[in-house]
Design an enzyme around this catalytic site. Structure first.
Site, PDB file in Angstrom:
ATOM      1  N   CYS A 121     -18.832  -7.025   3.999  1.00  7.09           N
ATOM      2  CA  CYS A 121     -18.198  -5.749   4.307  1.00  7.09           C
ATOM      3  C   CYS A 121     -16.861  -5.714   3.588  1.00  7.09           C
ATOM      4  CB  CYS A 121     -17.998  -5.588   5.810  1.00  7.09           C
ATOM      5  SG  CYS A 121     -17.230  -4.002   6.277  1.00  7.09           S
ATOM      6  N   CYS A 126       0.497   5.236   6.625  1.00 11.74           N
ATOM      7  CA  CYS A 126      -0.120   5.091   7.949  1.00 11.74           C
ATOM      8  C   CYS A 126       0.912   4.505   8.921  1.00 11.74           C
ATOM      9  CB  CYS A 126      -1.347   4.196   7.879  1.00 11.74           C
ATOM     10  SG  CYS A 126      -2.585   4.740   6.660  1.00 11.74           S
ATOM     11  N   CYS A 152     -15.891  -9.854   6.359  1.00 12.47           N
ATOM     12  CA  CYS A 152     -15.256  -8.595   6.016  1.00 12.47           C
ATOM     13  C   CYS A 152     -13.986  -8.861   5.217  1.00 12.47           C
ATOM     14  CB  CYS A 152     -14.912  -7.815   7.283  1.00 12.47           C
ATOM     15  SG  CYS A 152     -16.314  -7.587   8.410  1.00 12.47           S
ATOM     16  N   CYS A 209     -19.256   1.469   8.169  1.00 11.34           N
ATOM     17  CA  CYS A 209     -18.466   0.916   9.276  1.00 11.34           C
ATOM     18  C   CYS A 209     -17.257   1.828   9.429  1.00 11.34           C
ATOM     19  CB  CYS A 209     -18.033  -0.512   8.950  1.00 11.34           C
ATOM     20  SG  CYS A 209     -16.916  -1.263  10.174  1.00 11.34           S
ATOM     21  N   CYS A 248       0.842  -1.201   0.000  1.00  9.57           N
ATOM     22  CA  CYS A 248       0.000   0.000   0.000  1.00  9.57           C
ATOM     23  C   CYS A 248       0.879   1.253   0.000  1.00  9.57           C
ATOM     24  CB  CYS A 248      -0.911   0.004   1.227  1.00  9.57           C
ATOM     25  SG  CYS A 248      -2.012   1.445   1.281  1.00  9.57           S
ATOM     26  N   ARG A 264     -17.512  -2.607  17.979  1.00 11.52           N
ATOM     27  CA  ARG A 264     -16.749  -3.847  17.801  1.00 11.52           C
ATOM     28  C   ARG A 264     -15.370  -3.768  18.449  1.00 11.52           C
ATOM     29  NH1 ARG A 264     -16.144  -4.387  12.201  1.00 11.52           N
ATOM     30  NH2 ARG A 264     -18.234  -5.275  12.181  1.00 11.52           N
ATOM     31  N   CYS A 310       0.657   0.766  10.233  1.00 17.37           N
ATOM     32  CA  CYS A 310       0.305  -0.326   9.315  1.00 17.37           C
ATOM     33  C   CYS A 310       1.520  -1.071   8.779  1.00 17.37           C
ATOM     34  CB  CYS A 310      -0.528   0.219   8.157  1.00 17.37           C
ATOM     35  SG  CYS A 310      -1.157  -1.091   7.081  1.00 17.37           S
TER      36      CYS A 310
END
Length: 354
Positions: A143, A72, A112, A203, A68, A281, A75
């Site tokens: 999701c 971030c 998900c 979400c 990616c 969650r 991550c």
């Protein structure tokens, strides 16, 4: 501004009402309550809106790992991280469907799927749509989290029947820019708006334990609780510090490396009070929590978890330990529809009948 919350005043203060006009001062007052009072109020709001002994079981699968371009700081899938995670291509449709079938066999209600992209390319959409349709045909909720979406992409996912789209805001607007520089908070909120406009359930949550202050946790909750419509699902993650990531290396072996358990429960409780109908969650970081901490989170209004041994690239508690914990606490898997989704469906039916 409302008066400070006092014992027994949850009803008179409107705690449990669906509000999108929360102030930061009010949310700060909730965080500052004596712990037992805060959990009591949260548990009361939870029982008014949800089955108190039922928890939604979800499974998360990485359908495209690593590579990616975002930076971030938490991550391991970022190209900027030296975490050892290798980039993969988008999984084959049948492999995804096989994993979905296994998740359903283990009792999951929602499947998900996450792809490590800044945003999906148009060439990826036909395969993504085929996956959504295939998982839905199994009777599972779907999701996806694919990064930023254009309005056209959101509409395509809606037409395919996608139930939920995950796009976390991560932290407060003030702390966000200390964690990520390759996209802004406004861009994240724009994607949420595209998702909402397409008719897909939202979400959205974030991560605590990244070195932020309580004021940042207030800002994080405030941003979600003041959206025009609350997210149907609100994941609350505890940072899993991964070696080779900016935050993992920065926080390693420091007191900030793990958020205090009581402060984590407070965050869950405030999320429950300010967003009464949302599914809250327990997400990443749960594998390092004691059974007692998890039990307090369930008491404070958490009613959704990820099952299985892995969350994308991070470890998770696993089905066996979850089953043992549920048996110990007398909890069962959620069978019905989530309140916000059900209320949204009822609203659309009423609007169509007018």
């Amino acid at each position: 501004m409302r008066a400070p919350v006092q014992m027994g005043q949850s009803s008179s203060l409107g705690l449990g009402e669906i509000r999108t006009d929360w102030t930061r001062e009010e949310i700060t007052e909730l965080f500052d309550l004596p712990f037992t009072e805060l959990v009591f109020h949260a548990a009361s709001v939870h029982r008014e809106n949800h089955p108190p002994a039922q928890v939604q079981l979800c499974t998360l699968l990485s359908i495209k790992t690593g590579g990616c371009p975002e930076d971030c700081g938490y991550c391991s899938q970022s190209v900027h991280a030296d975490s050892g995670v290798e980039a993969t291509k988008l999984m084959d449709v049948q492999a995804v469907l096989q994993s979905a079938a296994q998740a359903k066999d283990h009792g999951s209600q929602r499947f998900c799927m996450g792809a490590a992209w800044r945003n999906p390319k148009d060439r990826d959409m036909p395969k993504i749509i085929e996956i959504v349709k295939g998982v839905r045909e199994m009777g599972l909720e779907t999701c996806m989290t694919l990064g930023m979406l254009t309005p056209s992409q959101a509409e395509q996912l809606a037409e395919a029947g996608l139930d939920y789209y995950n796009h976390n805001i991560d932290s407060s607007p003030e702390y966000y820019e200390r964690v990520i520089s390759t996209r802004t908070m406004d861009e994240r909120l724009e994607t949420l708006d595209h998702v909402r406009q397409a008719g897909i359930n939202v979400c959205s949550g974030g991560i605590v334990g990244m070195g932020e202050t309580r004021a940042d946790r207030v800002g994080f909750i405030h941003t979600l609780a003041t959206l025009e419509q609350h997210p149907e699902s609100v994941p609350v993650n505890a940072l899993v510090p991964v070696k080779g990531t900016v935050l993992g290396d920065m926080l390693a072996d420091t007191p900030l490396a793990k958020i205090d358990d009581i402060e984590f429960v407070r965050t869950v409780a405030v999320a429950r009070i300010t967003m009464p109908l949302s599914m809250v969650r327990l997400s990443a970081g749960r594998e390092s929590m004691s059974e007692t901490t998890q039990a307090l989170c369930f008491l404070a209004g958490a009613n959704s978890i990820f099952t299985g041994d892995k969350l994308l690239t991070a470890p998770n508690a696993g089905d066996d330990s979850d089953g043992a914990l549920f048996a110990k606490l007398g909890l069962t898997a959620l069978q019905g529809e989530e309140p916000l989704r059900a209320s949204g469906r009822a609203r659309r039916v009423a609007e169509a009948a007018e």
